[in-house]
Design an enzyme around this catalytic site. Sequence first.
Site, mmCIF file in Angstrom:
data_model
loop_
_atom_site.group_PDB
_atom_site.id
_atom_site.type_symbol
_atom_site.label_atom_id
_atom_site.label_comp_id
_atom_site.label_asym_id
_atom_site.label_seq_id
_atom_site.Cartn_x
_atom_site.Cartn_y
_atom_site.Cartn_z
ATOM 1 N N HIS A 4 71.703 8.809 38.512
ATOM 2 C CA HIS A 4 71.524 10.254 38.613
ATOM 3 C C HIS A 4 71.629 10.715 40.072
ATOM 4 O O HIS A 4 70.839 11.528 40.539
ATOM 5 C CB HIS A 4 70.172 10.647 38.010
ATOM 6 C CG HIS A 4 70.155 12.056 37.451
ATOM 7 N ND1 HIS A 4 71.285 12.827 37.343
ATOM 8 C CD2 HIS A 4 69.133 12.825 36.967
ATOM 9 C CE1 HIS A 4 70.963 13.995 36.817
ATOM 10 N NE2 HIS A 4 69.660 14.016 36.567
ATOM 11 N N ASP A 15 63.779 12.200 35.271
ATOM 12 C CA ASP A 15 63.706 12.694 36.625
ATOM 13 C C ASP A 15 62.222 12.772 37.011
ATOM 14 O O ASP A 15 61.390 13.000 36.143
ATOM 15 C CB ASP A 15 64.293 14.098 36.727
ATOM 16 C CG ASP A 15 65.734 14.189 36.227
ATOM 17 O OD1 ASP A 15 66.393 13.171 36.079
ATOM 18 O OD2 ASP A 15 66.190 15.324 35.966
ATOM 19 N N HIS A 41 63.593 14.684 28.972
ATOM 20 C CA HIS A 41 63.197 16.089 29.017
ATOM 21 C C HIS A 41 64.444 16.876 28.657
ATOM 22 O O HIS A 41 65.553 16.342 28.657
ATOM 23 C CB HIS A 41 62.631 16.473 30.381
ATOM 24 C CG HIS A 41 63.592 16.333 31.528
ATOM 25 N ND1 HIS A 41 64.228 15.146 31.837
ATOM 26 C CD2 HIS A 41 64.038 17.242 32.442
ATOM 27 C CE1 HIS A 41 65.005 15.320 32.896
ATOM 28 N NE2 HIS A 41 64.910 16.580 33.277
ATOM 29 N N ASP A 64 71.332 18.609 31.524
ATOM 30 C CA ASP A 64 72.090 17.396 31.862
ATOM 31 C C ASP A 64 71.570 16.167 31.103
ATOM 32 O O ASP A 64 72.225 15.131 31.076
ATOM 33 C CB ASP A 64 72.106 17.144 33.382
ATOM 34 C CG ASP A 64 70.723 17.188 34.025
ATOM 35 O OD1 ASP A 64 69.836 17.858 33.475
ATOM 36 O OD2 ASP A 64 70.538 16.542 35.076
HETATM 37 ZN ZN LIG Z 1 68.446 15.500 35.647
HETATM 38 ZN ZN LIG Z 2 65.556 17.412 35.164
#
Ligand SMILES: [Zn+2]
Ligand SMILES: [Zn+2]
Length: 351
Positions: A313, A251, A55, A59
């Site tokens: 992460h 995520d 996405h 980051d």
């Molecule tokens: Zn992230």
């Molecule tokens: Zn994210």
Amino acid sequence: MRPSIHTRLVNGAFGDPALLIDFKFERRALLFDLGDVTALSTRQLLRVSDAFVSHAHMDHFAGFDHLLRVCLGRDTGITLWGPPGFVEQVGHKLAAYTWNVIQNYETEFVVVAHEVDRDWRLRSGRFSSRRAFRLEDAGSRALEPGVLLDTPEYRVRAAFLDHGTPCLAFAFDEAFHINVWKPRLRALGLPTGPWLTRLRRLVREGAPEDTPVEIRWPDGRGERERTLSVGELKRQVLELTEGQRLCYVTDAAMTEANAERIVALAAGADLLYIEAAFLEADVDHARRKSHLTARFAGELAARAGVREAVPIHLSTRYLGEGGLLEREFQQAWKGAGNAAGPRQASTGASP
Ligand SMILES: [Zn+2]
Ligand SMILES: [Zn+2]
């Protein structure tokens, strides 16, 4: 198993996500996510043919500029894959720079961007240095559901996750290795040659065992010919070993719908990289930010029955205390004892 790829989590467990999958015997590498990639060498970045972006949160995508900067002069271009809206986002990145000089470069550099929607329709855009990287429509096509890229050597699959925004998780499935036993060939009086490439292709495509394979070769007395079946040849001269299977998940919000998709994507993987951003003690925070806790992630690793799992992460709020997340993750994964799903009560997961 003889591994033919190696992987590198570019910035470690706390850094911006980027996973390099490097092919040992080819001049090629893939990237899952484009967080900070400055830690990769120019040589490594030049090998990247495709980057799959989960996405476009910064980051996960801010490394695009560096990748482009390093690769610009080369003639092979680069292909990017992402969720809905991604083609336009790549276009905006490219539109942020002035390109009055590059049009005159001898080599054309092309960025191809693909975005996939929930119905597994792929829409593609092309950005050429010759046209100052202005978007050209490159059409759309239907994908086999869940499969982004299918080559004779590997497949990249994806799953749609909810992270407050559509987010893609990826799986890399290497095709099985097909080795030819040369001594067996010689013992059977068979030559090497293009027929072996044909045989490999038939085996990869799953051709029926009784499929005939014609083998022709010249000897002192003229042309010789033999026909053997795929099944016979598989048993007598080939050695098949499983390829590696990796899965990359980040995520995602802690919902049962996400959990089911992650488990299906990662089922039986050799290696799972999965976000374990927060401690279970901070589950409310994890929920607000649509991220996984280490415990939830560990439980998913257990449910998917993966061989190895790496938590990634991790939130920098735990910098220096990564061990806590690691322990919580390991306990949920290996201490689970059974394949029970994430505990609804503890995670408050709601589909
Ligand atoms: Zn992230
Ligand atoms: Zn994210």
